[in-house]
Design a protein around this motif. Sequence first.
Motif, PDB file in Angstrom:
ATOM      1  N   VAL B  15       0.827  -1.206   0.023  1.00  0.00           N
ATOM      2  CA  VAL B  15      -0.022   0.116  -0.062  1.00  0.00           C
ATOM      3  C   VAL B  15       0.847   1.100   0.180  1.00  0.00           C
ATOM      4  CG1 VAL B  15      -1.828  -1.092   1.347  1.00  0.00           C
ATOM      5  CG2 VAL B  15      -0.115   0.030   2.557  1.00  0.00           C
ATOM      6  N   THR B  16       0.225   2.374  -0.413  1.00  0.00           N
ATOM      7  CA  THR B  16       0.972   3.662  -0.327  1.00  0.00           C
ATOM      8  C   THR B  16       0.311   4.580   0.703  1.00  0.00           C
ATOM      9  OG1 THR B  16       1.845   3.730  -2.556  1.00  0.00           O
ATOM     10  CG2 THR B  16       1.896   5.732  -1.432  1.00  0.00           C
ATOM     11  N   ALA B  24       4.544  10.676   1.401  1.00  0.00           N
ATOM     12  CA  ALA B  24       3.856   9.505   0.990  1.00  0.00           C
ATOM     13  C   ALA B  24       4.822   8.442   1.143  1.00  0.00           C
ATOM     14  CB  ALA B  24       3.367   9.477  -0.644  1.00  0.00           C
ATOM     15  N   ILE B  25       4.472   7.217   1.776  1.00  0.00           N
ATOM     16  CA  ILE B  25       5.407   6.119   2.048  1.00  0.00           C
ATOM     17  C   ILE B  25       4.790   4.861   1.383  1.00  0.00           C
ATOM     18  CG2 ILE B  25       6.543   4.658   3.723  1.00  0.00           C
ATOM     19  CD1 ILE B  25       5.870   7.281   5.446  1.00  0.00           C
ATOM     20  N   ARG B  26       5.411   4.116   0.515  1.00  0.00           N
ATOM     21  CA  ARG B  26       4.971   2.736   0.098  1.00  0.00           C
ATOM     22  C   ARG B  26       5.456   1.765   0.862  1.00  0.00           C
ATOM     23  NH1 ARG B  26       2.353   1.367  -4.078  1.00  0.00           N
ATOM     24  NH2 ARG B  26       2.572  -0.308  -5.102  1.00  0.00           N
ATOM     25  N   GLY B  27       4.791   0.741   1.100  1.00  0.00           N
ATOM     26  CA  GLY B  27       5.458  -0.533   2.032  1.00  0.00           C
ATOM     27  C   GLY B  27       4.202  -1.620   2.207  1.00  0.00           C
ATOM     28  N   THR B  28       4.759  -2.632   2.633  1.00  0.00           N
ATOM     29  CA  THR B  28       3.796  -3.884   3.048  1.00  0.00           C
ATOM     30  C   THR B  28       3.071  -3.420   4.234  1.00  0.00           C
ATOM     31  OG1 THR B  28       5.692  -5.017   1.777  1.00  0.00           O
ATOM     32  CG2 THR B  28       3.874  -6.349   2.962  1.00  0.00           C
ATOM     33  N   LEU B  29       1.908  -3.643   4.124  1.00  0.00           N
ATOM     34  CA  LEU B  29       0.967  -3.612   5.252  1.00  0.00           C
ATOM     35  C   LEU B  29       1.371  -4.651   6.300  1.00  0.00           C
ATOM     36  CD1 LEU B  29      -0.890  -1.634   6.801  1.00  0.00           C
ATOM     37  CD2 LEU B  29      -2.849  -3.418   5.872  1.00  0.00           C
ATOM     38  N   THR B  43       9.747  -0.363   3.572  1.00  0.00           N
ATOM     39  CA  THR B  43       9.146   1.144   3.118  1.00  0.00           C
ATOM     40  C   THR B  43      10.387   1.733   2.228  1.00  0.00           C
ATOM     41  OG1 THR B  43      10.133   1.933   5.152  1.00  0.00           O
ATOM     42  CG2 THR B  43       7.752   1.319   5.335  1.00  0.00           C
ATOM     43  N   ARG B  44       9.395   2.440   1.291  1.00  0.00           N
ATOM     44  CA  ARG B  44      10.252   3.320   0.600  1.00  0.00           C
ATOM     45  C   ARG B  44       9.419   4.685   0.410  1.00  0.00           C
ATOM     46  NH1 ARG B  44       8.597  -0.366  -3.290  1.00  0.00           N
ATOM     47  NH2 ARG B  44       8.270  -1.430  -1.357  1.00  0.00           N
ATOM     48  N   VAL B  45      10.270   5.630   0.438  1.00  0.00           N
ATOM     49  CA  VAL B  45       9.509   7.013   0.301  1.00  0.00           C
ATOM     50  C   VAL B  45       9.368   7.426  -0.850  1.00  0.00           C
ATOM     51  CG1 VAL B  45       9.764   9.490   0.827  1.00  0.00           C
ATOM     52  CG2 VAL B  45      10.326   7.676   2.717  1.00  0.00           C
ATOM     53  N   VAL B  46       7.962   8.001  -1.400  1.00  0.00           N
ATOM     54  CA  VAL B  46       7.720   8.119  -2.686  1.00  0.00           C
ATOM     55  C   VAL B  46       8.785   9.324  -3.371  1.00  0.00           C
ATOM     56  CG1 VAL B  46       6.093   9.039  -4.233  1.00  0.00           C
ATOM     57  CG2 VAL B  46       5.267   7.264  -2.766  1.00  0.00           C
ATOM     58  N   MET B  54      14.623   9.911   5.683  1.00  0.00           N
ATOM     59  CA  MET B  54      14.149   8.812   5.851  1.00  0.00           C
ATOM     60  C   MET B  54      14.714   7.708   4.884  1.00  0.00           C
ATOM     61  SD  MET B  54      10.992   9.082   7.168  1.00  0.00           S
ATOM     62  CE  MET B  54      10.018   7.511   6.534  1.00  0.00           C
ATOM     63  N   LEU B  55      16.112   8.044   4.657  1.00  0.00           N
ATOM     64  CA  LEU B  55      16.720   6.990   3.823  1.00  0.00           C
ATOM     65  C   LEU B  55      16.933   5.589   4.419  1.00  0.00           C
ATOM     66  CD1 LEU B  55      18.250   7.065   1.045  1.00  0.00           C
ATOM     67  CD2 LEU B  55      20.336   7.597   2.250  1.00  0.00           C
ATOM     68  N   SER B  56      17.251   5.541   5.679  1.00  0.00           N
ATOM     69  CA  SER B  56      17.470   4.309   6.010  1.00  0.00           C
ATOM     70  C   SER B  56      16.339   3.647   6.757  1.00  0.00           C
ATOM     71  CB  SER B  56      18.749   4.239   7.105  1.00  0.00           C
ATOM     72  OG  SER B  56      18.372   4.783   8.246  1.00  0.00           O
ATOM     73  N   VAL B  57      15.161   4.373   6.849  1.00  0.00           N
ATOM     74  CA  VAL B  57      14.118   3.770   7.594  1.00  0.00           C
ATOM     75  C   VAL B  57      13.404   2.641   6.711  1.00  0.00           C
ATOM     76  CG1 VAL B  57      11.745   4.336   8.295  1.00  0.00           C
ATOM     77  CG2 VAL B  57      13.503   5.805   8.624  1.00  0.00           C
ATOM     78  N   ARG B  58      13.111   1.421   6.888  1.00  0.00           N
ATOM     79  CA  ARG B  58      12.528   0.314   6.380  1.00  0.00           C
ATOM     80  C   ARG B  58      11.426  -0.038   6.827  1.00  0.00           C
ATOM     81  NH1 ARG B  58      14.507   2.011   3.100  1.00  0.00           N
ATOM     82  NH2 ARG B  58      16.354   1.408   1.648  1.00  0.00           N
ATOM     83  N   ASN B  59      11.187   0.172   8.113  1.00  0.00           N
ATOM     84  CA  ASN B  59      10.068  -0.310   9.129  1.00  0.00           C
ATOM     85  C   ASN B  59       9.340   0.793   9.526  1.00  0.00           C
ATOM     86  OD1 ASN B  59      10.647  -2.918   8.235  1.00  0.00           O
ATOM     87  ND2 ASN B  59      11.853  -3.088  10.151  1.00  0.00           N
TER      88      ASN B  59
END
Lengths: 125, 93
Positions: B15-16, B24-29, B43-46, B54-59
């Motif tokens: 989801v985004t 806006a953040i895309r990732g798996t719910l 997560t990846r930032v749009v 936000m570069l190293s934020v994955r969850n």
Amino acid sequence: MSWASLEDIFLSTSLASYLDKKLLVLLRDGRKLLGILRSFDQFANAVLEGACERVIVGDLYCDIPLGLYVIRGENVVLIGELDLEREELPPHMTRVSAADIRRVSCTVRRFPFFGKIAILEKLSI
Amino acid sequence: MLFFSYFKDLVGREVTVELKNDLAIRGTLHSVDQYLNIKLENTRVVDQDKYPHMLSVRNCFIRGSVVRYVQLPPDGVDIDLLHDATRREARGG
């Protein structure tokens, strides 16, 4: 506060899995706080140990140490877990002192339409 | 409760989430709760360049109160099921 079951920790939206981890907390006023989560509650109130504020202006940044912080949950936008294996910031960004970042952010506020390079030249950074 | 149940069924989907601060953040719910707080994984930032911090934020954990939109995959919605559930909820309420 009741203890979470194992299932709760792995499947729920509790912040328990973030305890004792270094986190990035985004606040509603745009501030970015980093620190280790030591406590939280159902309102997303949080206690951060060794907190610092990461101020970013263009390609410059500075971490300002804050100490032990209690954050009221209504101000929290996002709590992100920092992946220690990755760079926290892109490599082109430069760390500067707190005094420099304050000068730059004042200039940016006063002259929002100045190009980034013009500002840096003006401040001889 | 309806949307909480609905999001629980979407766990594991991509989801985004668009926040009120325009991030806006895309990732798996990963999970959702009664306040519609959301936990995203991978997560990846749009617009990554605009948000270098936000570069190293994955969850991440997103407080429900700051969500503007949750963008879903087009096949993520069984419209008829949702429609029925809404009518039932409206009748009961």
